[in-house]
Motif scaffolding. Structure first.
Motif, mmCIF file in Angstrom:
data_model
loop_
_atom_site.group_PDB
_atom_site.id
_atom_site.type_symbol
_atom_site.label_atom_id
_atom_site.label_comp_id
_atom_site.label_asym_id
_atom_site.label_seq_id
_atom_site.Cartn_x
_atom_site.Cartn_y
_atom_site.Cartn_z
ATOM 1 N N TYR A 15 0.750 -1.290 -0.100
ATOM 2 C CA TYR A 15 -0.054 -0.104 -0.052
ATOM 3 C C TYR A 15 0.928 1.249 0.134
ATOM 4 O O TYR A 15 0.368 2.420 -0.034
ATOM 5 C CB TYR A 15 -0.808 -0.061 1.133
ATOM 6 N N GLY A 16 2.161 1.329 -0.306
ATOM 7 C CA GLY A 16 3.106 2.333 -0.148
ATOM 8 C C GLY A 16 2.604 3.428 -1.129
ATOM 9 O O GLY A 16 2.812 4.511 -0.706
ATOM 10 N N PHE A 17 2.225 3.015 -2.096
ATOM 11 C CA PHE A 17 1.858 4.240 -3.355
ATOM 12 C C PHE A 17 0.916 5.067 -2.521
ATOM 13 O O PHE A 17 1.003 6.156 -2.474
ATOM 14 C CB PHE A 17 1.465 3.539 -4.711
ATOM 15 N N PHE A 18 -0.291 4.270 -2.316
ATOM 16 C CA PHE A 18 -1.221 5.143 -1.622
ATOM 17 C C PHE A 18 -0.636 5.900 -0.504
ATOM 18 O O PHE A 18 -1.522 7.065 -0.107
ATOM 19 C CB PHE A 18 -2.457 4.213 -1.328
ATOM 20 N N VAL A 19 -0.134 5.268 0.459
ATOM 21 C CA VAL A 19 0.315 5.986 1.867
ATOM 22 C C VAL A 19 1.090 7.260 1.623
ATOM 23 O O VAL A 19 0.832 8.320 1.848
ATOM 24 C CB VAL A 19 1.164 4.836 2.813
ATOM 25 N N TRP A 20 2.114 6.913 0.588
ATOM 26 C CA TRP A 20 3.175 8.119 0.296
ATOM 27 C C TRP A 20 2.561 9.318 -0.500
ATOM 28 O O TRP A 20 2.695 10.456 -0.355
ATOM 29 C CB TRP A 20 4.499 7.695 -0.404
ATOM 30 N N LEU A 21 1.481 8.796 -1.389
ATOM 31 C CA LEU A 21 0.699 9.878 -2.049
ATOM 32 C C LEU A 21 -0.287 10.584 -1.098
ATOM 33 O O LEU A 21 -0.234 11.689 -1.315
ATOM 34 C CB LEU A 21 -0.331 8.980 -3.194
ATOM 35 N N SER A 22 -0.648 10.029 -0.273
ATOM 36 C CA SER A 22 -1.630 10.773 0.648
ATOM 37 C C SER A 22 -0.580 11.690 1.618
ATOM 38 O O SER A 22 -1.117 12.828 1.771
ATOM 39 C CB SER A 22 -2.458 9.811 1.401
ATOM 40 N N TYR A 23 0.481 11.328 1.966
ATOM 41 C CA TYR A 23 1.355 12.136 2.865
ATOM 42 C C TYR A 23 1.940 13.208 1.749
ATOM 43 O O TYR A 23 1.791 14.423 2.469
ATOM 44 C CB TYR A 23 2.673 11.195 3.062
ATOM 45 N N GLY A 24 2.195 13.107 0.424
ATOM 46 C CA GLY A 24 2.412 14.079 -0.165
ATOM 47 C C GLY A 24 1.456 14.905 -0.561
ATOM 48 O O GLY A 24 1.505 16.285 -0.639
ATOM 49 N N PHE A 25 0.350 14.401 -0.960
ATOM 50 C CA PHE A 25 -0.847 15.198 -0.963
ATOM 51 C C PHE A 25 -1.320 16.131 0.181
ATOM 52 O O PHE A 25 -1.373 17.711 0.098
ATOM 53 C CB PHE A 25 -2.021 14.407 -1.386
ATOM 54 N N THR A 26 -1.103 15.717 1.367
ATOM 55 C CA THR A 26 -1.405 16.355 2.381
ATOM 56 C C THR A 26 -0.287 17.375 2.933
ATOM 57 O O THR A 26 -0.712 18.697 3.243
ATOM 58 C CB THR A 26 -1.705 15.377 3.787
ATOM 59 N N ALA A 27 0.757 17.042 2.572
ATOM 60 C CA ALA A 27 1.942 18.199 2.760
ATOM 61 C C ALA A 27 1.895 19.239 1.850
ATOM 62 O O ALA A 27 1.993 20.526 2.100
ATOM 63 C CB ALA A 27 3.497 17.479 2.480
#
Length: 69
Positions: A15-27
């Motif tokens: 699930y790394g893609f979705f996890v890191w995408l959500s972190y990036g989007f939030t940042a």
């Protein structure tokens, strides 16, 4: 959850893609919000300064008119 390697940590169990995408989007959103807030604050302070200057000019003009009468 413990990871045995850095690659596993990045993958996040598939699930790394979705996890890191959500972190990036939030940042990104937080950065944009901060920049927007700072620019709006600067605009408001500029408007307040201009208004204060106008009010001071009006007071000065009123005093001059009062003295002239």
């Amino acid at each position: 959850m413990a990871f045995s390697s850095f690659a596993e940590f990045i993958a996040m169990g598939g699930y790394g893609f979705f996890v890191w995408l959500s972190y990036g989007f939030t940042a990104t959103l937080l950065i944009v919000l901060t920049i927007n807030s700072l620019s709006m604050e600067a605009k408001v302070l500029k408007k307040v300064r201009k208004r204060s200057q106008r009010e001071e000019k009006l007071k000065q003009a009123a005093l001059k008119r009062k003295e002239g009468k």
